[in-house]
Design a protein around this motif. Structure first.
Motif, PDB file in Angstrom:
ATOM      1  N   VAL A   5       1.288  -1.092   0.471  1.00 23.83           N
ATOM      2  CA  VAL A   5      -0.312  -0.112   0.035  1.00 23.83           C
ATOM      3  C   VAL A   5       0.896   0.899   0.295  1.00 23.83           C
ATOM      4  O   VAL A   5       1.672   1.661   0.987  1.00 23.83           O
ATOM      5  N   ILE A   6       0.644   2.362  -1.093  1.00 19.73           N
ATOM      6  CA  ILE A   6       1.213   3.794  -0.907  1.00 19.73           C
ATOM      7  C   ILE A   6       0.488   4.586  -0.234  1.00 19.73           C
ATOM      8  O   ILE A   6      -0.562   4.246  -0.178  1.00 19.73           O
ATOM      9  N   LEU A   7       0.588   5.318   0.865  1.00 18.09           N
ATOM     10  CA  LEU A   7      -0.109   5.711   1.886  1.00 18.09           C
ATOM     11  C   LEU A   7       0.385   7.086   1.988  1.00 18.09           C
ATOM     12  O   LEU A   7       1.779   7.358   2.005  1.00 18.09           O
ATOM     13  N   THR A   8      -0.010   8.041   1.569  1.00 17.85           N
ATOM     14  CA  THR A   8      -0.003   9.581   2.199  1.00 17.85           C
ATOM     15  C   THR A   8      -0.448  10.213   3.130  1.00 17.85           C
ATOM     16  O   THR A   8      -2.447   9.092   3.210  1.00 17.85           O
ATOM     17  N   CYS A   9       0.211  11.082   3.278  1.00 17.96           N
ATOM     18  CA  CYS A   9      -0.596  12.306   4.414  1.00 17.96           C
ATOM     19  C   CYS A   9      -0.719  13.166   3.973  1.00 17.96           C
ATOM     20  O   CYS A   9       0.316  13.781   2.860  1.00 17.96           O
ATOM     21  N   ALA A  10      -2.160  13.660   3.806  1.00 24.59           N
ATOM     22  CA  ALA A  10      -2.132  14.806   3.510  1.00 24.59           C
ATOM     23  C   ALA A  10      -2.424  15.987   4.757  1.00 24.59           C
ATOM     24  O   ALA A  10      -2.949  15.768   5.302  1.00 24.59           O
ATOM     25  N   VAL A  11      -1.075  16.490   5.078  1.00 24.04           N
ATOM     26  CA  VAL A  11      -0.385  17.703   6.556  1.00 24.04           C
ATOM     27  C   VAL A  11      -1.564  18.506   6.678  1.00 24.04           C
ATOM     28  O   VAL A  11      -1.928  18.925   7.979  1.00 24.04           O
ATOM     29  N   THR A  12      -1.662  19.110   5.516  1.00 22.72           N
ATOM     30  CA  THR A  12      -3.101  20.437   6.114  1.00 22.72           C
ATOM     31  C   THR A  12      -3.596  20.524   4.705  1.00 22.72           C
ATOM     32  O   THR A  12      -2.762  20.316   3.654  1.00 22.72           O
ATOM     33  N   GLY A  13      -4.510  21.191   4.542  1.00 27.03           N
ATOM     34  CA  GLY A  13      -5.423  21.608   3.547  1.00 27.03           C
ATOM     35  C   GLY A  13      -5.383  23.332   3.858  1.00 27.03           C
ATOM     36  O   GLY A  13      -4.065  23.750   3.987  1.00 27.03           O
ATOM     37  N   ALA A  14      -6.400  23.832   3.202  1.00 27.46           N
ATOM     38  CA  ALA A  14      -6.488  25.278   2.538  1.00 27.46           C
ATOM     39  C   ALA A  14      -8.174  25.687   3.725  1.00 27.46           C
ATOM     40  O   ALA A  14      -8.202  26.182   3.628  1.00 27.46           O
ATOM     41  N   GLY A  15      -8.374  24.502   4.174  1.00 28.59           N
ATOM     42  CA  GLY A  15     -10.563  24.684   5.125  1.00 28.59           C
ATOM     43  C   GLY A  15      -9.185  25.414   6.522  1.00 28.59           C
ATOM     44  O   GLY A  15      -8.868  25.705   6.721  1.00 28.59           O
ATOM     45  N   ASP A  16     -11.332  25.742   6.975  1.00 30.76           N
ATOM     46  CA  ASP A  16     -11.118  26.558   8.182  1.00 30.76           C
ATOM     47  C   ASP A  16     -10.727  25.186   9.873  1.00 30.76           C
ATOM     48  O   ASP A  16     -12.025  25.492   9.635  1.00 30.76           O
ATOM     49  N   ARG A 242      -4.957   7.161   1.540  1.00 32.81           N
ATOM     50  CA  ARG A 242      -5.115   8.671   2.542  1.00 32.81           C
ATOM     51  C   ARG A 242      -5.264   8.509   3.722  1.00 32.81           C
ATOM     52  O   ARG A 242      -6.505   8.710   3.348  1.00 32.81           O
ATOM     53  N   VAL A 243      -4.322   9.251   4.677  1.00 34.69           N
ATOM     54  CA  VAL A 243      -5.251   9.693   5.068  1.00 34.69           C
ATOM     55  C   VAL A 243      -4.391  11.049   6.135  1.00 34.69           C
ATOM     56  O   VAL A 243      -3.122  11.764   5.406  1.00 34.69           O
ATOM     57  N   GLY A 244      -4.315  12.233   7.287  1.00 35.59           N
ATOM     58  CA  GLY A 244      -3.777  13.344   7.255  1.00 35.59           C
ATOM     59  C   GLY A 244      -4.528  14.113   8.216  1.00 35.59           C
ATOM     60  O   GLY A 244      -6.192  14.116   7.231  1.00 35.59           O
ATOM     61  N   LEU A 245      -4.369  15.385   8.427  1.00 36.45           N
ATOM     62  CA  LEU A 245      -4.921  16.673   8.804  1.00 36.45           C
ATOM     63  C   LEU A 245      -5.846  17.256   7.618  1.00 36.45           C
ATOM     64  O   LEU A 245      -6.698  18.173   8.500  1.00 36.45           O
ATOM     65  N   GLU A 246      -5.784  17.532   6.859  1.00 36.76           N
ATOM     66  CA  GLU A 246      -5.991  18.095   5.911  1.00 36.76           C
ATOM     67  C   GLU A 246      -7.394  17.362   5.774  1.00 36.76           C
ATOM     68  O   GLU A 246      -9.241  17.792   5.209  1.00 36.76           O
ATOM     69  N   ASP A 247      -8.040  16.314   6.024  1.00 32.26           N
ATOM     70  CA  ASP A 247      -8.914  15.409   6.204  1.00 32.26           C
ATOM     71  C   ASP A 247     -10.205  14.744   7.322  1.00 32.26           C
ATOM     72  O   ASP A 247     -10.988  14.781   7.100  1.00 32.26           O
ATOM     73  N   ASN A 248      -9.316  15.237   8.159  1.00 34.07           N
ATOM     74  CA  ASN A 248      -9.720  14.565   9.535  1.00 34.07           C
ATOM     75  C   ASN A 248      -9.538  14.916  10.422  1.00 34.07           C
ATOM     76  O   ASN A 248      -7.562  15.345  11.072  1.00 34.07           O
TER      77      ASN A 248
END
Length: 306
Positions: A5-16, A242-248
């Motif tokens: 499994v390729i696991l991506t971490c989306a560390v920060t988004g653009a949301g509030d 994918r996981v990370g604070l951008e999404d959760n």
């Protein structure tokens, strides 16, 4: 089932989200540190947005992206870098004159969206494949804009991650492939649970997966409480995750998450299902990405059958 499994971490988004979880990174240094934290926790890929260091809001600054990239590359923790190219599409009609954008509207041309990618040449960048009622705003991506953007990404030699928020986005991504605007095996990201796009459930993920090209690599994610169930579901259906604070923002109910903690929790799910997380080097080989240390494309697949 996918056991590598390729696991991506989306560390920060653009949301509030910065006021909802103090662990959401804002400054370039904090974002870079979170990429490194994710790498050390086992992530294959770091997906990044950048923010205004003063306000925590949206930023498109090439200098901010550059600082993040340089800090991560100078660290002793390898990770594949994935820069967003999906900013600058937010349209909120003005309350008095709906023909004009109101407060919160943030629109860029394809060339402006591409600028950080074209200058910094990450291994991956996102290419969102359609417009969407995104919560209370409209996320704007016309077909001709997307064609122009795909040409820019293709000319830069960066692999696009085709972000699909609904089934029609998969259809249009296939059209880009038919028109010769995607090189090699395409990489899809199925984005689930964002109101009002594709729902985060097994039936929706399966329907989207079944419409992918035969030579596609794909991953999926769910937002909020759907994040970890969708890690397991994607793996079971043959995809990546994918996981990370951008999404959760939560590790569990009432417990604020960190990016490293989310990567570790996802890693436990993957291992308990009999799989493993692919290393960044294996990921570059599997997806035929450019090696940042040599500038050459890695051609030989690694990490076993995916």
């Amino acid at each position: 089932m996918n056991r590598n499994v390729i696991l991506t971490c989306a560390v920060t988004g653009a949301g509030d989200t910065t006021g909802k979880n103090p662990n959401v990174p804002v400054t370039p240094k904090q974002i870079a540190d979170n990429c490194i934290e994710a790498a050390r926790a086992g992530a294959s890929v770091a997906h990044i947005h950048v923010r205004d260091p003063e306000t925590g809001g949206i930023s498109h600054s090439v200098d901010h992206f550059r600082e993040v990239m340089e800090r991560v590359r100078e660290a002793d923790a390898d990770i594949v870098m994935n820069i967003t190219a999906g900013g600058g599409g937010d349209w909120i009609p003005d309350a008095e004159d709906p023909t004009r954008g109101g407060p919160g509207t943030d629109i860029q041309t394809p060339a402006q969206r591409h600028e950080p990618v074209g200058e910094l040449l990450p291994e991956l960048c996102t290419l969102d494949c359609g417009s969407l009622n995104f919560g209370d705003m409209v996320y704007v991506n016309t077909a001709d804009w997307l064609r122009e953007h795909a040409r820019l990404v293709q000319a830069a030699g960066v692999k696009p991650e085709l972000e699909c928020f609904d089934l029609g986005h998969v259809w249009f991504a296939r059209q880009l492939q038919q028109e010769g605007l995607l090189d090699g095996d395409p990489l899809f990201q199925l984005c689930l649970g964002i109101p009002w796009g594709a729902e985060a459930d097994p039936e929706t993920m399966l329907a989207m997966r079944n419409r992918l090209p035969e030579n596609a690599n794909w991953a999926a994610f769910g937002i909020g409480r759907h994040q970890m169930p969708m890690v397991a579901q994607a793996m079971l259906l043959g995809g990546h995750a994918r996981v990370g604070l951008e999404d959760n923002l939560y590790l569990e109910k009432g417990v604020m998450a960190t990016n490293g903690g989310l990567v570790e929790k996802a890693g436990t799910i993957i291992e308990n299902l009999g799989g493993r997380i692919m290393t960044p080097a294996e990921t570059r080989a599997h997806l035929s990405l450019r090696d940042p240390s040599t500038g050459q494309t890695v051609e030989t697949a690694a990490g076993g059958e995916a």
